[in-house]
Design an enzyme around this catalytic site. Structure first.
Site, PDB file in Angstrom:
ATOM      1  N   LYS A 186      40.320  48.753 -54.931  1.00  0.00           N
ATOM      2  CA  LYS A 186      39.883  48.706 -56.324  1.00  0.00           C
ATOM      3  C   LYS A 186      40.156  47.331 -56.955  1.00  0.00           C
ATOM      4  O   LYS A 186      40.873  46.509 -56.392  1.00  0.00           O
ATOM      5  CB  LYS A 186      40.593  49.816 -57.115  1.00  0.00           C
ATOM      6  CG  LYS A 186      40.199  51.236 -56.657  1.00  0.00           C
ATOM      7  CD  LYS A 186      38.709  51.486 -56.780  1.00  0.00           C
ATOM      8  CE  LYS A 186      38.262  52.934 -56.772  1.00  0.00           C
ATOM      9  NZ  LYS A 186      38.619  53.800 -55.665  1.00  0.00           N
TER      10      LYS A 186
HETATM   11  C1  LIG Z   1      38.722  55.432 -55.808  1.00  0.00           C
HETATM   12  C2  LIG Z   1      38.171  56.483 -56.660  1.00  0.00           C
HETATM   13  C3  LIG Z   1      38.885  57.648 -56.985  1.00  0.00           C
HETATM   14  C4  LIG Z   1      40.183  58.047 -56.357  1.00  0.00           C
HETATM   15  O1  LIG Z   1      41.133  57.108 -56.274  1.00  0.00           O
HETATM   16  P1  LIG Z   1      42.268  57.120 -55.125  1.00  0.00           P
HETATM   17  O2  LIG Z   1      43.272  56.214 -55.749  1.00  0.00           O
HETATM   18  O3  LIG Z   1      41.674  56.546 -53.890  1.00  0.00           O
HETATM   19  O4  LIG Z   1      42.759  58.498 -54.979  1.00  0.00           O
HETATM   20  C5  LIG Z   1      38.329  58.546 -57.881  1.00  0.00           C
HETATM   21  N1  LIG Z   1      37.116  58.333 -58.410  1.00  0.00           N
HETATM   22  C6  LIG Z   1      36.392  57.256 -58.111  1.00  0.00           C
HETATM   23  C7  LIG Z   1      35.062  57.059 -58.749  1.00  0.00           C
HETATM   24  C8  LIG Z   1      36.873  56.298 -57.203  1.00  0.00           C
HETATM   25  O5  LIG Z   1      36.122  55.264 -56.873  1.00  0.00           O
END
Ligand SMILES: *Cc1c(COP(=O)(O)O)cnc(C)c1O
Length: 396
Positions: A186
């Site tokens: 992210k």
């Molecule tokens: C990455 C993501 C998540 C979940 O995040 P994690 O930290 O990997 O559990 C939820 N929603 C969206 C749209 C994402 O891209």
């Protein structure tokens, strides 16, 4: 997009602070921690940056969604409306609190279509969960009006759009609750981590308890704390929080670089009349994490996606065929392949999702999204732009 592209001395310093005192847990051990409270510090920084009164950091974005749903008292048999285009975490979080994920069509914003949302509301609906996919947002004012009319919770999944704004407000801060992921890929990363933001004292108070086994966090003897309600363990470690502190300070810089790189690519593609762009709702400002384009039809989109790959334009996604992000490949959800038995309500509720979503298919079939990276030089972005233009023209 990935914040890890910018790892440097700043992240190392924050992590070193934690290792120097050896307290890897956010609660307790006050005499040992030399004043370092990294999770708490990250929460203060996140709330300030997102202009909300409260923030709670947790172990993942999925955990943030789960805690947010729990704080809103969503539970057994309640329905939560979510889009057909998202990450699997959306329905995982909903199912984990015993609720039923109800799939709903997207439109040319690539997020929830407000009209489809209205049509999906039943007496069991408790929340609407828009997912701001790929750096841009849902039509939040329309969704807010619907949630107010029907007395529903508006929970924003801003995991892929941190730093974007709607009507001048940071994404995630517009609804009742907003969630972020700080996983490794992210824009802001802790390695693994997540956060939720809210202006509700009630939700914030539930959140810190729920993510730590229901502990009330009163006094400084953990063993003596009471547990006013059941919780779980979704705590973030101090090591992860330390990375996040340094990363969040880089957010403005990340947004600036992404906008610059995105704009060069978009300007180049504007010269191709057959290419159109994802609609950004009025007053919305993207985080520029991805550039998403529409080709005239599914066939041309597939061919374009292949041509981009063949021209070494990496990190472009054709979500329509993707295993993680589009409902067509969520066989495990649709076929209810859970390890243990689902409740009767979930078994019955999930049946609703076994139908076609033609409007979603029309938009997704035409969409290609290209990740915007942070370490490209301007010359590299320009070269990429011209490769993209020639790849697209070659199939049109
Ligand atoms: C990455 C993501 C998540 C979940 O995040 P994690 O930290 O990997 O559990 C939820 N929603 C969206 C749209 C994402 O891209």
């Amino acid at each position: 997009m990935p914040g890890f592209e910018l790892f440097g001395a700043e992240e190392k310093k924050e992590v070193q602070d934690v290792l120097d005192n050896g307290v890897l847990m956010r609660y307790g051990f006050d005499s040992m921690r030399n004043g370092h409270h990294k999770a708490l510090e990250l929460e203060k920084d996140l709330a300030k940056k997102m202009q909300t009164q409260y923030a709670q950091v947790v172990s993942s974005g999925t955990a943030a969604l789960t805690v947010a749903l729990a704080c809103a008292e969503i539970g057994s048999g309640d329905e939560v409306i979510m889009p057909t285009f998202t990450f699997v975490a959306s329905f995982e979080a909903i199912l984990s609190v015993g609720a039923v994920p109800v799939l709903c069509d997207i439109d040319d914003t690539l997020t929830l279509d407000p009209k489809a949302v209205e049509a999906a509301i039943t007496p069991k609906t408790k929340a609407i969960m828009p997912v701001h996919m790929c750096g841009s947002m849902a039509d939040l004012s329309a969704l807010k009006a619907i949630s107010e009319e029907h007395n529903l919770i508006l929970l924003e999944d801003a995991c892929q759009a941190i730093g974007g704004t709607y009507n001048g407000k940071p994404l995630g801060s517009y609804g009742d609750l907003g969630c972020f992921s700080f996983d490794y890929v992210k824009m802001v990363t802790c390695g693994e981590g997540g956060g939720l933001i809210t202006n509700s004292k009630i939700y914030a108070d539930r959140a810190h308890k729920y993510q730590d086994h229901g502990h009330d966090h009163v006094g400084n003897d953990r063993g003596a704390e009471t547990h006013p309600f059941l919780g779980y363990n979704y705590r973030l470690s101090e090591l992860n929080a330390a990375v996040g502190i340094a990363q969040l300070r880089k957010l403005d810089h990340i947004l600036e670089v992404q906008e610059k790189n995105y704009t060069i690519l978009r300007d180049a593609l504007t010269s191709i009349p057959e290419v159109t762009f994802r609609r950004v709702p009025e007053t919305g400002v993207e985080s520029y994490a991805f550039l998403s384009i529409f080709l005239p039809n599914e066939d041309l989109a597939r061919k374009t996606h292949k041509a981009l790959g063949a021209n070494n334009v990496d990190a472009c996604f054709y979500w329509f065929d993707n295993n993680w992000h589009y409902y067509k490949k969520w066989e495990h959800l649709l076929e209810q392949k859970s390890l243990g038995k689902f409740s009767n309500e979930i078994q019955l509720g999930l049946q609703k999702n076994k139908r076609s979503f033609d409007p979603s298919d029309v938009w997704m079939g035409r969409t290609i999204s290209c990740l915007i990276k942070l370490n490209w030089t301007e010359a590299e972005v320009k070269e990429r732009a011209s490769k993209m233009v020639s790849a697209i023209k070659s199939v049109l």
